[in-house]
Design a protein around this motif. Sequence first.
Motif, PDB file in Angstrom:
ATOM      1  N   VAL A  27       0.826  -1.211   0.000  1.00  0.00           N
ATOM      2  CA  VAL A  27       0.000   0.000   0.000  1.00  0.00           C
ATOM      3  C   VAL A  27       0.858   1.258   0.000  1.00  0.00           C
ATOM      4  N   GLN A  28       1.845   1.323   0.891  1.00  0.00           N
ATOM      5  CA  GLN A  28       2.680   2.518   0.959  1.00  0.00           C
ATOM      6  C   GLN A  28       3.546   2.670  -0.288  1.00  0.00           C
ATOM      7  N   GLY A  29       4.060   1.536  -0.793  1.00  0.00           N
ATOM      8  CA  GLY A  29       4.894   1.591  -1.988  1.00  0.00           C
ATOM      9  C   GLY A  29       4.108   1.723  -3.272  1.00  0.00           C
ATOM     10  N   LYS A  30       2.796   1.592  -3.216  1.00  0.00           N
ATOM     11  CA  LYS A  30       1.922   1.704  -4.383  1.00  0.00           C
ATOM     12  C   LYS A  30       2.374   0.776  -5.507  1.00  0.00           C
ATOM     13  N   ARG A  31       2.568  -0.485  -5.169  1.00  0.00           N
ATOM     14  CA  ARG A  31       3.044  -1.436  -6.184  1.00  0.00           C
ATOM     15  C   ARG A  31       2.531  -2.839  -5.856  1.00  0.00           C
ATOM     16  N   LEU A  32       2.596  -3.703  -6.866  1.00  0.00           N
ATOM     17  CA  LEU A  32       2.234  -5.097  -6.682  1.00  0.00           C
ATOM     18  C   LEU A  32       3.366  -5.820  -5.957  1.00  0.00           C
ATOM     19  N   HIS A  33       3.027  -6.503  -4.863  1.00  0.00           N
ATOM     20  CA  HIS A  33       4.034  -7.284  -4.143  1.00  0.00           C
ATOM     21  C   HIS A  33       4.185  -8.677  -4.749  1.00  0.00           C
ATOM     22  N   ARG A  34       3.041  -9.373  -4.955  1.00  0.00           N
ATOM     23  CA  ARG A  34       3.094 -10.704  -5.550  1.00  0.00           C
ATOM     24  C   ARG A  34       1.697 -11.098  -6.034  1.00  0.00           C
ATOM     25  N   GLN A  35       1.676 -11.848  -7.135  1.00  0.00           N
ATOM     26  CA  GLN A  35       0.429 -12.428  -7.633  1.00  0.00           C
ATOM     27  C   GLN A  35       0.474 -13.937  -7.439  1.00  0.00           C
ATOM     28  N   TYR A  36      -0.627 -14.491  -6.880  1.00  0.00           N
ATOM     29  CA  TYR A  36      -0.692 -15.914  -6.547  1.00  0.00           C
ATOM     30  C   TYR A  36      -1.754 -16.566  -7.428  1.00  0.00           C
ATOM     31  N   THR A  37      -1.329 -17.338  -8.419  1.00  0.00           N
ATOM     32  CA  THR A  37      -2.263 -18.041  -9.304  1.00  0.00           C
ATOM     33  C   THR A  37      -2.491 -19.426  -8.719  1.00  0.00           C
ATOM     34  N   ILE A  38      -3.519 -19.548  -7.917  1.00  0.00           N
ATOM     35  CA  ILE A  38      -3.688 -20.749  -7.092  1.00  0.00           C
ATOM     36  C   ILE A  38      -5.031 -21.452  -7.302  1.00  0.00           C
ATOM     37  N   HIS A  39      -5.999 -20.787  -7.911  1.00  0.00           N
ATOM     38  CA  HIS A  39      -7.289 -21.415  -8.159  1.00  0.00           C
ATOM     39  C   HIS A  39      -7.454 -21.673  -9.655  1.00  0.00           C
ATOM     40  N   LYS A  40      -8.120 -22.773  -9.989  1.00  0.00           N
ATOM     41  CA  LYS A  40      -8.219 -23.187 -11.380  1.00  0.00           C
ATOM     42  C   LYS A  40      -9.055 -22.219 -12.216  1.00  0.00           C
ATOM     43  N   LYS A  41     -10.115 -21.676 -11.630  1.00  0.00           N
ATOM     44  CA  LYS A  41     -10.979 -20.778 -12.393  1.00  0.00           C
ATOM     45  C   LYS A  41     -11.041 -19.399 -11.724  1.00  0.00           C
ATOM     46  N   CYS A  42     -11.919 -19.275 -10.737  1.00  0.00           N
ATOM     47  CA  CYS A  42     -12.129 -17.972 -10.094  1.00  0.00           C
ATOM     48  C   CYS A  42     -11.640 -18.002  -8.654  1.00  0.00           C
ATOM     49  N   CYS A  43     -11.036 -16.915  -8.235  1.00  0.00           N
ATOM     50  CA  CYS A  43     -10.778 -16.675  -6.818  1.00  0.00           C
ATOM     51  C   CYS A  43     -11.896 -15.752  -6.347  1.00  0.00           C
ATOM     52  N   LEU A  44     -12.745 -16.251  -5.460  1.00  0.00           N
ATOM     53  CA  LEU A  44     -13.982 -15.552  -5.133  1.00  0.00           C
ATOM     54  C   LEU A  44     -13.907 -14.689  -3.880  1.00  0.00           C
ATOM     55  N   ASP A  45     -13.044 -15.054  -2.916  1.00  0.00           N
ATOM     56  CA  ASP A  45     -13.012 -14.274  -1.682  1.00  0.00           C
ATOM     57  C   ASP A  45     -11.663 -14.435  -0.997  1.00  0.00           C
ATOM     58  N   VAL A  46     -11.344 -13.472  -0.150  1.00  0.00           N
ATOM     59  CA  VAL A  46     -10.099 -13.478   0.622  1.00  0.00           C
ATOM     60  C   VAL A  46     -10.377 -12.918   2.009  1.00  0.00           C
ATOM     61  N   ASP A  47      -9.552 -13.328   2.987  1.00  0.00           N
ATOM     62  CA  ASP A  47      -9.643 -12.760   4.331  1.00  0.00           C
ATOM     63  C   ASP A  47      -8.295 -12.903   5.015  1.00  0.00           C
ATOM     64  N   TRP A  48      -7.935 -11.913   5.826  1.00  0.00           N
ATOM     65  CA  TRP A  48      -6.646 -11.917   6.516  1.00  0.00           C
ATOM     66  C   TRP A  48      -6.731 -12.720   7.802  1.00  0.00           C
ATOM     67  N   LEU A  49      -5.667 -13.477   8.078  1.00  0.00           N
ATOM     68  CA  LEU A  49      -5.530 -14.221   9.325  1.00  0.00           C
ATOM     69  C   LEU A  49      -4.552 -13.533  10.269  1.00  0.00           C
ATOM     70  N   SER A  50      -3.590 -12.816   9.703  1.00  0.00           N
ATOM     71  CA  SER A  50      -2.610 -12.022  10.457  1.00  0.00           C
ATOM     72  C   SER A  50      -2.081 -10.973   9.482  1.00  0.00           C
TER      73      SER A  50
END
Length: 574
Positions: free
Chosen positions: A344-367
């Motif tokens: 957020v502060q650097g205004k840049r992409l940190h990493r992209q994770y291609t992990i689902h075969k079709k759609c990634c529908l939701d995300v939530d933080w654990l820490s």
Amino acid sequence: MVDPLQITADEVNCLIYAYFRDSGFQHSAFVLRAESHLEHSPHFRKHVPRGELVELLSKALLFSEVEAHWKGDSMTLSCRNPFNILEHHVCSAPPRPISRSRATSPRAPIMPNGGASDHTATTSEVSLKRKASGTPASEEAQKEKRAKTSSPIEVDLDTRPGPSVEPRRVNASTTADQPDVMHVPKEVMESGNAAPSSESTERDLEAPVQILKGHKAEVFVCAWNPVHRSTLASGSRDSVVHLWNVPGPDQNGDVNTQLDPPLTCAYPSKEEQGDLTSLDWSSDGALLAIGCYDSVLRICDTEGKLYFMHTQHDKGPIFAARFSPGGRWLVTASLDGSACVWDVQGKRLHRQYTIHKKCCLDVDWLSDSEFATSGSDGLVHIMNVDNPRPLKTFSGHKHEVNQLRANPSKTRIASCSDDATARIWNIEDVVYSRPQDDQVIVLTGHQQQVSTLAWSPNTPSGEHELLVTSSFDQTARLWDSVTGQCLRVFHDHKSHVYNLTFSPDSRHFATAGGDGWLYVYDVQSKEKRWSYSTGKRGIFEISWQQSGNLNRLAMALENRSVAIADLTRIPELQ
């Protein structure tokens, strides 16, 4: 002379395209659009109401039923065979007439008061009742992922037991420059058994609901700022975000009815459809992350100025965007099957994770470094921001996982799916390096897709955490998350339940649906305490705010407005 009715293939393609988009079939919609060159159609930019194709098919089915049963100059009322959109209808055999000689035969038992005649009348009455009620739309058809704006049978009044609301239309005009703030009279709310009053407007000015008009399209999302308590963000189908300044009551308890025009964050959508899917404030209240169907990530500040913008998810809509607890990272989920973590502060992409075969529908933080993702492949992944591969993967759902949420202590996550179940997974071994526990709690009972869920924010010592789920089967369910027991089923809604939330103090939870009703329930007694109706148009999202003397619910409405209920003015909720 009026031209004969004409239906073109182009119009049919537009209807099917709108149905695909409403149902979440993004790949099918993309293929249809490309192969039929819909972008060149004069109908492509026309607004197609949600559920329009199903609505037209339902009406066609009703007409076919009448046509099949019209015999000469009268209607056949004795047919008992149901109508089906995919099957040829064959009428049932008519009941055999009872001859006079047989009716008076000594072998035939004579019923008191003319039994044979009564039986015939009863059969006709049943047939007439079935005709009068109309043929329901096929329940086997795929339900829309988002609200259908109307249905063949629509009911204005809440006739179920318990406190209810009698809808009342409130007409008001608005301009694009000045938001229209309407106060819904108290008679529209439920106040015990008190009859509606026609007293002066003083009472109306004290009504607990404000209607904010300013959007020019359906409002899909809304979110209160966690720090600047008077700031409310709302986003609509045309990719416009409004930042409203809605101050609470003053020291005397009076509410300012004259609001300033909202700050507008209007960014041209990259695609024809610019539906906003997600709004999330950073923990310090300084930034707002905006997810959109045009696949562009946008972040703006509290003044409505664009802070950051990126098109990394160029192959599909962004379904969710969430800040990490500390605000350093932002994670997004997209139709392209990937999740992206942004600095957020650097205004840049940190990493992209291609992990689902079709759609990634939701995300939530654990820490601040771990997060969870869910996808249309039925999988739930636990990720670390610096690791491209999952730390752990949970499988068990049979269909796409619509939503997942971690409990307040971040020891378990709950997920809900189109397979009509919700599941609770233990993640203590990943987050806290504790002994592994792979026991899964499966919550069964819903009859259709489970669309949303929420954990109770607070749990008294020694008690089990509570979880609430909602479904397209028009119900919400309250669960004991440890035993998996369903504590109560709530049947008040008459259409799909789209959103739900607990109050921050965990005393109540609220549900909102496509029938335009908001219901607030008491967690301890498991009873309905208050309800509110917007009419026949849906409520897409709700956001609950409690702070100091503030206790209010914001609602994103299909009728292009935002409603704010001041719950401190509702005796049933005190």
